[in-house]
Structures are given as structure tokens and as C-alpha cells.
Scaffold this active site. Structure first.
Site, PDB file in Angstrom:
ATOM      1  N   ARG B 127       0.803  -1.234   0.000  1.00 10.13           N
ATOM      2  CA  ARG B 127       0.000   0.000   0.000  1.00 10.13           C
ATOM      3  C   ARG B 127       0.823   1.266   0.000  1.00 10.13           C
ATOM      4  O   ARG B 127       0.255   2.350   0.052  1.00 10.13           O
ATOM      5  CB  ARG B 127      -0.961  -0.009   1.178  1.00 10.13           C
ATOM      6  CG  ARG B 127      -2.301  -0.631   0.857  1.00 10.13           C
ATOM      7  CD  ARG B 127      -2.260  -2.118   1.001  1.00 10.13           C
ATOM      8  NE  ARG B 127      -3.431  -2.767   0.410  1.00 10.13           N
ATOM      9  CZ  ARG B 127      -3.695  -4.065   0.552  1.00 10.13           C
ATOM     10  NH1 ARG B 127      -2.902  -4.831   1.233  1.00 10.13           N
ATOM     11  NH2 ARG B 127      -4.742  -4.581  -0.029  1.00 10.13           N
ATOM     12  N   SER B 186      -0.260  -7.291   9.059  1.00  6.92           N
ATOM     13  CA  SER B 186      -1.377  -7.971   8.408  1.00  6.92           C
ATOM     14  C   SER B 186      -1.375  -9.437   8.820  1.00  6.92           C
ATOM     15  O   SER B 186      -0.361  -9.959   9.301  1.00  6.92           O
ATOM     16  CB  SER B 186      -1.237  -7.878   6.884  1.00  6.92           C
ATOM     17  OG  SER B 186      -1.107  -6.546   6.453  1.00  6.92           O
ATOM     18  N   GLY B 187      -2.494 -10.113   8.563  1.00  9.36           N
ATOM     19  CA  GLY B 187      -2.556 -11.561   8.778  1.00  9.36           C
ATOM     20  C   GLY B 187      -3.664 -11.977   9.716  1.00  9.36           C
ATOM     21  O   GLY B 187      -3.655 -11.576  10.880  1.00  9.36           O
ATOM     22  N   TRP B 238      -3.334  -2.764   8.945  1.00  8.71           N
ATOM     23  CA  TRP B 238      -2.703  -2.655   7.636  1.00  8.71           C
ATOM     24  C   TRP B 238      -3.181  -1.462   6.803  1.00  8.71           C
ATOM     25  O   TRP B 238      -2.785  -1.315   5.651  1.00  8.71           O
ATOM     26  CB  TRP B 238      -2.906  -3.955   6.867  1.00  8.71           C
ATOM     27  CG  TRP B 238      -4.339  -4.408   6.775  1.00  8.71           C
ATOM     28  CD1 TRP B 238      -5.081  -5.018   7.750  1.00  8.71           C
ATOM     29  CD2 TRP B 238      -5.198  -4.307   5.633  1.00  8.71           C
ATOM     30  NE1 TRP B 238      -6.348  -5.294   7.289  1.00  8.71           N
ATOM     31  CE2 TRP B 238      -6.438  -4.870   5.988  1.00  8.71           C
ATOM     32  CE3 TRP B 238      -5.033  -3.793   4.339  1.00  8.71           C
ATOM     33  CZ2 TRP B 238      -7.528  -4.933   5.097  1.00  8.71           C
ATOM     34  CZ3 TRP B 238      -6.110  -3.861   3.452  1.00  8.71           C
ATOM     35  CH2 TRP B 238      -7.328  -4.426   3.845  1.00  8.71           C
ATOM     36  N   ASN B 256     -10.339  -7.021  11.742  1.00  6.46           N
ATOM     37  CA  ASN B 256     -11.392  -7.902  12.233  1.00  6.46           C
ATOM     38  C   ASN B 256     -10.950  -8.684  13.460  1.00  6.46           C
ATOM     39  O   ASN B 256      -9.766  -8.862  13.722  1.00  6.46           O
ATOM     40  CB  ASN B 256     -11.819  -8.884  11.134  1.00  6.46           C
ATOM     41  CG  ASN B 256     -10.660  -9.721  10.632  1.00  6.46           C
ATOM     42  OD1 ASN B 256      -9.911  -9.277   9.774  1.00  6.46           O
ATOM     43  ND2 ASN B 256     -10.493 -10.921  11.163  1.00  6.46           N
ATOM     44  N   ASP B 299     -15.694 -10.126   9.281  1.00  2.55           N
ATOM     45  CA  ASP B 299     -14.431  -9.764   8.641  1.00  2.55           C
ATOM     46  C   ASP B 299     -14.421  -8.300   8.212  1.00  2.55           C
ATOM     47  O   ASP B 299     -13.860  -7.948   7.186  1.00  2.55           O
ATOM     48  CB  ASP B 299     -14.137 -10.678   7.434  1.00  2.55           C
ATOM     49  CG  ASP B 299     -12.717 -10.494   6.903  1.00  2.55           C
ATOM     50  OD1 ASP B 299     -11.828 -10.142   7.702  1.00  2.55           O
ATOM     51  OD2 ASP B 299     -12.502 -10.680   5.686  1.00  2.55           O
ATOM     52  N   ASP B 301     -12.781  -5.380   8.846  1.00  3.60           N
ATOM     53  CA  ASP B 301     -11.700  -4.546   9.358  1.00  3.60           C
ATOM     54  C   ASP B 301     -12.157  -3.084   9.379  1.00  3.60           C
ATOM     55  O   ASP B 301     -12.876  -2.645   8.488  1.00  3.60           O
ATOM     56  CB  ASP B 301     -10.490  -4.613   8.426  1.00  3.60           C
ATOM     57  CG  ASP B 301     -10.007  -6.022   8.191  1.00  3.60           C
ATOM     58  OD1 ASP B 301      -8.931  -6.357   8.652  1.00  3.60           O
ATOM     59  OD2 ASP B 301     -10.730  -6.779   7.513  1.00  3.60           O
ATOM     60  N   ARG B 326     -15.678  -0.192   6.620  1.00  3.25           N
ATOM     61  CA  ARG B 326     -16.022  -1.389   5.832  1.00  3.25           C
ATOM     62  C   ARG B 326     -17.405  -1.925   6.205  1.00  3.25           C
ATOM     63  O   ARG B 326     -18.062  -2.590   5.419  1.00  3.25           O
ATOM     64  CB  ARG B 326     -14.937  -2.444   6.096  1.00  3.25           C
ATOM     65  CG  ARG B 326     -15.032  -3.725   5.298  1.00  3.25           C
ATOM     66  CD  ARG B 326     -13.693  -4.430   5.340  1.00  3.25           C
ATOM     67  NE  ARG B 326     -13.754  -5.820   4.925  1.00  3.25           N
ATOM     68  CZ  ARG B 326     -12.685  -6.592   4.718  1.00  3.25           C
ATOM     69  NH1 ARG B 326     -11.471  -6.095   4.899  1.00  3.25           N
ATOM     70  NH2 ARG B 326     -12.802  -7.844   4.345  1.00  3.25           N
TER      71      ARG B 326
END
Lengths: 269, 526
Positions: B127, B186-187, B238, B256, B299, B301, B326
């Protein structure tokens, strides 16, 4: 805001989600262990005897032992590289044999078994066999089908839906009903969206919509010929989506009604 | 006006360029009008440029200026550009997974390229990069923060910022505040906690780390059923981050909750997941949080960009933060304390029972994912996602490329203790809408309905323009005041990042990513 949400002159697209994330294969380190299924099978009884009492049958932990699916020792292990030293320095186990006596082969078997469980945890796929999703009331579903849902206006249980439960599983019935247009493999393609284009002056044209954006409309006429029309001031572009009733239903239908309709469709054997 | 991809071959500049500009230390607080020195141009992250050479009256005259494509066959050369390039001293800098590029901003010629040999991790996207003085910083998929020499791309140092073996990976654009390089992680494949961390820009030494969960024993920890669940509860970081120098606070969102989808195993609000967070960049201490999705289970985020601006609301000057989440809700917060002034859905979000006293949405327990399926709006991809929105101070409107999308969520993991992804959503129907929201009410001033679902980052300019991806593998300009489509150009590939703009030698450039290419436009051929 609902009047702002759907433009009746704007074709709306169907998004098909992937059944399962193929990206999972890319997760984690490139050198993550590959599971030897034979070794993992050998490790299962050893785990069940020595480890499951504290770490649970699925290695997800209990109030006596840690969740191994997020264990730093396991996730840094490569074929016993971390698990071996950890066990051989002494770790409480059940079944009589001390962990300090575990052989290299036994440790490798445990590593393979635990990574097998770990990769199962990584999966984003539906369980096999899939759980029962027929939890609704078939009679209520029938009433909705013939009444408020408006389904009977287009569909017939003796026509296009006759015996549909013999062809599709409940999960496919649900997806086809809520998101018609070919979500599941083998489903028929969605019926085409048609478009009528009325310029500010001159004759209108119409056909099957191929593509459109804010500047051009591409349609196919009855002879199968494609035409591109540049949008211009005063032009009216009207689309007609045969799935419009299904789309409208998304805003009002409840989960209970979805489950009831699935239960009703399941009776159409 | 439509340009087919074939015309977007590199075009030689007609003028010889002077030697590369001396790169001075960047003052990010107030970016020069001509430049674009950060991912979203400046610390406010409003993705707005005061440039107006290109405007609503002449945008149809845009012509291709140049394009840049990484050398074919180079390792990892095919990744799509999701980063918004930054422009410093006449050079564009951007990253894709495992790559950093420097490209002449006047000609599109490559200045240098750095490739990182990765040890794994998702390559979904990078990003963006960040620059401080003579160094460029970017994250790699295998959990490294890399510092490069800005003039030649030579590596100065790299530091591990997360544990790849624990299924973290790195994709975020770093944020630089003073000597802090602030990173996100992230992850969410397994149940791990998210965090942000700060590294010394000179040495790469870790300065602090803030985890996205309360400390055990604190009142906020009661939002989890157990300490064990809390310490493995997710909340990655992220997204893009913003900064208020006066308040000395950075702002970002958390991801999330874990386990994903299967939320019934973790009753409670699950702090600080799916929240907007304000932190002191010197200490890593949290100033406040606002939870966009209490008890997140779809989910969703909340990492979407927190955009900062000041405005007068109800007669009172306010320092504000706007965020299109989101989860389908638009928030305008007082960024001094996190209190919501506007809290309103911007799509048909069907999962709430109103708002609580803080203005946070109250989740409807009946709209939690089910084994037999739960119809949800938004879908998993969300009404918004990481794509940068934009705020135009001239129109007072917040622009978001939204999806009004439905899907059915299923719980798959029937264990008493689900882990990782305990379910997923399937199927779906989606409508794309570019919305211009009044920041004082959250109501749309206008909505542009795309013919098909579409989503990209956005750019607004003082030329009364908003730039976005179109629906035909194109870039499109709309009138920022009315939403009227004005111009588009078909590109070789769709636009996956946010367009950006800058001015050099009196010429305003518009640049966007098209697959793995950069494409530039100006009002006259270059």
C-alpha cells in the site's frame, strides 16, 4: 436512503464469490512443513495417548494445556527442529513414557500430526460433509413462496422448480434462490439484461446489453450484431434485469424467511 | 474521450531534464501545493490536491504523457500497483510486493528498482512507501521493514517487524512522524493479535509496540470472555494512518476480530478490534478508541483511512476525523476525544439496532453469521475497504467509492472453540456507488451509480474534480460538485490504486496505476 441505492436505469452486476480462498496456499513462510500423511497417521495415536488429555483431541487446548494451533514452538518447528528439543528437555505427558524418551521418529510423527491439524484449522472451506442448513419451516416457506415473496409470479413447483431438490443440495438451493445467476457449478447462466436506448431525437434502439459505462453502451441486436452507442445529452438508457425481483428481495427478506423457503424447496423432490 | 491502451506507450519528453533535484528533508505537515510527498498527500490523508490546472472545464483535453512498466521477466514484476505513488523532487516512488521503484515524474523513465527476495507471506498488495530525508521505507510480505537510499535504491538496513512463521505478513504503508517509522501488520489466518510499532528511522531500532487489545485485568479486558481469547483476538493494522501535529496523535484503524466469522465463541465487544485508534507517536500510548463494529463477526476490518480536517459544526470549530468504514457506516469524530458527531450508514447496512451513547453501531445479535446462513449487507469485501477515500475542503464533501453488497455468511467451524476462519461468506450481489457525503450530516449530496460494481481509491483536486476507476478498465473524472461524468481513458488494465497528481515545470500531471503499469496524463502531449 433506499431510493438512492438502486438505479432502475442502471444495470447492476452480479459478483460471484470464490468458493474458498485459493490464497490460503500462499499464507505463511515458503518453507512451511509439508505433511507426510503416513507419519501424521503414526503420530495420531501417540498424540492421543500422551498429549490429548491436556491439549485436547484437536490440539486446541483445554484448561490444563495450551492451544497448540497458535503455539510458537509448533509454528517455528520444521520436522521436529523445535518440537524435539522442547520435548526432550522434559515436558509432562500422559501414558507412562516420559517425553525425554521420545525417539526422533516419534517426534517427527507428532510434528506431522500437529501440522496436519494446523492446516485443517487454516482451511476456509465448508466442512465435509456440510452441516444441515435445512432449519426452516416448510409450510411458512410455502406461504412466503406463494404470497409475500412473490416467487409464484415467475416460478412454478410443477414447472421450472419441479423436482429441484433432487438436482440441488439445500446449500445450492439457498444460494440459487438468494443470488440467482449461477453461483454454484452447473447452474444455468443468468438471463440477459436488455437495454433500450432513446436518443434526444430519432428512433430508439434496443437489444441485449453487452456492456455499458458512463460514456458508451454496447448492445447486441436481434440478429446478434453488436453496436456501440455513445451516450449524449438528452439520451435515455433504460435497462431491464429479469432478476430484478430477486434483487429487490435482498432489501426486505429475513434470514428466517430464507430458511423457510429453503425448507419448502427441499420438499420439491 | 477514450484512449485505447495502445496509445499508452512511453512518450519521449521533448525537453532535456536538469539533474535530479536535491532531495531535501520533507516537511509532511504542510505539503507544497505542487507535490505529493505521502501516500495520501499529507498527514491529513485527505487525498486532495490544491492543483487546478486540470479542471472540470478542460479535463476532456487530457492526453497520455508517459507510461512505465517494470522490465518484463523481472522477478515479481507482474504485481498490480495498489500503492499511491509519492512524488518528491521530480521522482515518483512506489512499491509492489517485494519491489520498490523510483520513476522520473516527468518522463516515466526508471531511476532505480530494488527487489527483495522474499521468504513468504501474502502478496496481495503493497500500500505504499514513506520517505524521510534521504531514505525510503517500505514493508515486505515476509515481515520486513526495509530502508533504502533514496538516490540509488541501495539497501541501508532491514528489520523484522513481524513473525512470518506465526502467519503475520506486511503490506501497509509506513507513516513517518519525526524520527518514528510507524508500521502496521497484516494476517488473520490464525488467531494472533494485531499491533502497530515504531522503529527509529536512523537505526531501525524498535521504539515501541502497541497491541490491539486491552491489558489483562483492565476494565476494557472485560469485553472478552477470557484473557486467552483476548490475547489471540486479531485486530491487524494494515490501513493508511494519519497524524495531527498539534495534538501529536496518530490515527489508524484495527482489523477484524479472531476467530473470523465465528463470533459466538467470543461474546462481548472484543476491544480494540474493528476500532479507530488515537495514539501518541512518541510513546505508543492510546489516547482514545472508537469501536466502529462492536463484536465484529463479518471480517469487517476498520482499517479504512481516517481522514482529518477542521470544520465548524453547530457554530463550533471542530478538529474532525472522518471515516467510511467497511461495515457500511460513516463516522465523523471529534479527533480530540473520539466522540462521534455523525454516525450513519452510507449503504443498506442491515446488521445494526441503532447506536449507543458513543455513537457506535449496536450489532443486531440476529445478524450474526449462522450455520444455516445469514444474509448480510455489507458483504465480506465491505462497503469500503483499504482504497483511499478523499475529502475536498472546497466542496466540504467526503468521497467514497462504495459497494452496496449482500452475501450469505455461514459458520463452518462447529467446534466449541473455533479458530482461524470459523466460517465464510458465499455468493453475492453488489452495486457500485461513488458517494459524496456531507460531513456535517453524513447524508449524500450526490450518488453516482456505476453500471457495474467498481471500486478504487479516489483523488479530488481544486479543479472541482474527483478521479476514480471507471467500470471499463478505465480512469474517470467526475465533477466533484455534481457527480457528472466528464472524461475517461481506457487503460491496459483496471485501476487498483488511488490516482494522484503533482506539478513540475508548470505542468500538472495525473498519474494512476493500471495493473503493473504507471500511466500519466497532462493537458498537452509531452
Amino acid at each position: 436512503m433506499s431510493n438512492l441505492r438502486i438505479s432502475l436505469t442502471c444495470a447492476a452486476g452480479l459478483l460471484l464469490a470464490a468458493m474458498a480462498s485459493t490464497a490460503v496456499a500462499q499464507a505463511g513462510p515458503l518453507n512451511k512443513p509439508k505433511v507426510d500423511p503416513v507419519s501424521a497417521a503414526n503420530g495420531q495415536p501417540l498424540y492421543a495417548t500422551a498429549c490429548a488429555e491436556c491439549h485436547g483431541p484437536g490440539a486446541r487446548g483445554t484448561n490444563k494445556g495450551a492451544d497448540l494451533m497458535v503455539s510458537s514452538v509448533l509454528l517455528h518447528d520444521r520436522y521436529g527442529s523445535e518440537l524435539g528439543p522442547f520435548l526432550l528437555k522434559g515436558h509432562p505427558v500422559a501414558g507412562g513414557a516420559a517425553s525425554t524418551t521420545f525417539s526422533k521418529a516419534q517426534i517427527l510423527d507428532l510434528s506431522n500430526f500437529l501440522y496436519q491439524k494446523f492446516y485443517e484449522t487454516l482451511s476456509r472451506r465448508p466442512p465435509n460433509p456440510p452441516p444441515n442448513i435445512v432449519v426452516g419451516n416448510a409450510a411458512a416457506g410455502k406461504a412466503f413462496f406463494n404470497g409475500a415473496g412473490g416467487c409464484a409470479g415467475c416460478h412454478s413447483i410443477t414447472g421450472d422448480l419441479a423436482g429441484i431438490a433432487k438436482r440441488d443440495r439445500a446449500y445450492q438451493l439457498q444460494q440459487s434462490f438468494v443470488f440467482p445467476g449461477g453461483f454454484h457449478r452447473g447452474a444455468p447462466p443468468p438471463p440477459p439484461v436488455t437495454v433500450a436506448i432513446a436518443p434526444a431525437s430519432g428512433p430508439s434502439v434496443s437489444g441485449v446489453l453487452v456492456h455499458m459505462d458512463d460514456f458508451n453502451v454496447i448492445y447486441k441486436d436481434s440478429a446478434g450484431q453488436e453496436h456501440t452507442v455513445a451516450r449524449a445529452p438528452g439520451m435515455t438508457v433504460t435497462t431491464k434485469n429479469p432478476l430484478a425481483a430477486h434483487i429487490a428481495l435482498l432489501k426486505t427478506i429475513t434470514d428466517r424467511q430464507i430458511h423457510d423457503v429453503v425448507a419448502y424447496l427441499e420438499t420439491l423432490q | 474521450m477514450t484512449f485505447r491502451g495502445a496509445v499508452l506507450t512511453p512518450i519521449l519528453a521533448l525537453v532535456l531534464l536538469s539533474a535530479p533535484a536535491l532531495l531535501a528533508a520533507q516537511s509532511h505537515a504542510g505539503a507544497a501545493a505542487e507535490s505529493w510527498p505521502m501516500s495520501n498527500r499529507d498527514y491529513s490523508a485527505n487525498a486532495y490536491s490544491p492543483l487546478h490546472q486540470i479542471d472540470a472545464g478542460n479535463v476532456t483535453q487530457l492526453q497520455p504523457a508517459w507510461s512505465f512498466t517494470p522490465a518484463p521477466g523481472a522477478p515479481d514484476a507482474g504485481f498490480a500497483i495498489k500503492a499511491t505513488p509519492i512524488e518528491v523532487g521530480g521522482v515518483l516512488y512506489y512499491a509492489t510486493p517485494n519491489n520498490a521503484f523510483a520513476v522520473d515524474a516527468r518522463t516515466g523513465r526508471q531511476r532505480w528498482h530494488f527487489h527483495w527476495t522474499s521468504k513468504g507471506g501474502y502478496t496481495l498488495g503493497n500500500r505504499g512507501v514513506a520517505i524521510l530525508k534521504d531514505r525510503l521505507y517500505f514493508e515486505t510480505p515476509d515481515c520486513n521493514l526495509v530502508a533504502l537510499n533514496l538516490t540509488d535504491g541501495a539497501q541501508i538496513w532491514h528489520k523484522s517487524i513481524c513473525d512470518l512463521d506465526m502467519y503475520y505478513y506486511a503490506s501497509a504503508a509506513p507513516l513517518i512522524v519525526n524520527n518514528h517509522v510507524i508500521i502496521g501488520t497484516s494476517g488473520d489466518d490464525i488467531d494472533i493479535p494485531g499491533y502497530v510499532a515504531s522503529y527509529d528511522a536512523t537505526t531501525g531500532a524498535l521504539q515501541w509496540r502497541w497491541y490491539a487489545h486491552p491489558q489483562p485485568g483492565t476494565p476494557d479486558a472485560k469485553s472478552w470472555p477470557s484473557t486467552e481469547a483476548m490475547l489471540h483476538g486479531g485486530g491487524t493494522t494494515w490501513g493508511y494512518k494519519s497524524y495531527d501535529p498539534e495534538l501529536n496523535l496518530i490515527y489508524f484503524g484495527t482489523g477484524n476480530a479472531q476467530p473470523v466469522i465465528a463470533g459466538k465463541a467470543r461474546p462481548g465487544a472484543n476491544l480494540y478490534d474493528a476500532s479507530i485508534i488515537a495514539l501518541n507517536p512518541d510513546t505508543g500510548k492510546m489516547a482514545w478508541y472508537f469501536q466502529a463494529t462492536p463484536h465484529e463477526a463479518h471480517d469487517w476490518d476498520a482499517i479504512e483511512t481516517p481522514v482529518l480536517f477542521d470544520a465548524t459544526i453547530a457554530g463550533k470549530p471542530r478538529k474532525l476525523l472522518a471515516n467510511a468504514s467497511r461495515n457500511g457506516w460513516f463516522f465523523v469524530l471529534d479527533r480530540t476525544n473520539g466522540h462521534a458527531l455523525v454516525s450513519r450508514p452510507y449503504v443498506d447496512a442491515n446488521w445494526t439496532l441503532g447506536t449507543n451513547a458513543k455513537g457506535e453501531p449496536i450489532p443486531n445479535p440476529e445478524k450474526e453469521p449462522q450455520v444455516a446462513g445469514e444474509l448480510s449487507n455489507p458483504n465480506q469485501g465491505g462497503a469500503a475497504n483499504w482504497f483511499p477515500p478523499s475529502y475536498d475542503p472546497q466542496t466540504g464533501l467526503f468521497y467514497i467509492d462504495a459497494l452496496n453488497a449482500w452475501s450469505v455468511y455461514y459458520v463452518y467451524d462447529l467446534n466449541a472453540t473455533p479458530e482461524g476462519w470459523g466460517g465464510n461468506d458465499q455468493g453475492g450481489y453488489s452495486e457500485g456507488e461513488l458517494e459524496a457525503l456531507d460531513i456535517k450530516t453524513g447524508k449524500p449530496k450526490w450518488v453516482h451509480h456505476w453500471a457495474y460494481p467498481s471500486r478504487s481509491g479516489l483523488l479530488t483536486t481544486a479543479g472541482n474534480l474527483v478521479f476514480s476507476a471507471g467500470v471499463s478498465s478505465d480512469i474517470e473524472a467526475l465533477n466533484a460538485s455534481t457527480g457528472d461524468p466528464l472524461w475517461h481513458a481506457v487503460l491496459p488494465h483496471g485501476v487498483a490504486n488511488a490516482p494522484m497528481t503533482y506539478s513540475l515545470d508548470g505542468v500538472q500531471y495525473l498519474v494512476a496505476g493500471s495493473g503493473n503499469q504507471l500511466v500519466a496524463f497532462t493537458l498537452s502531449p509531452r
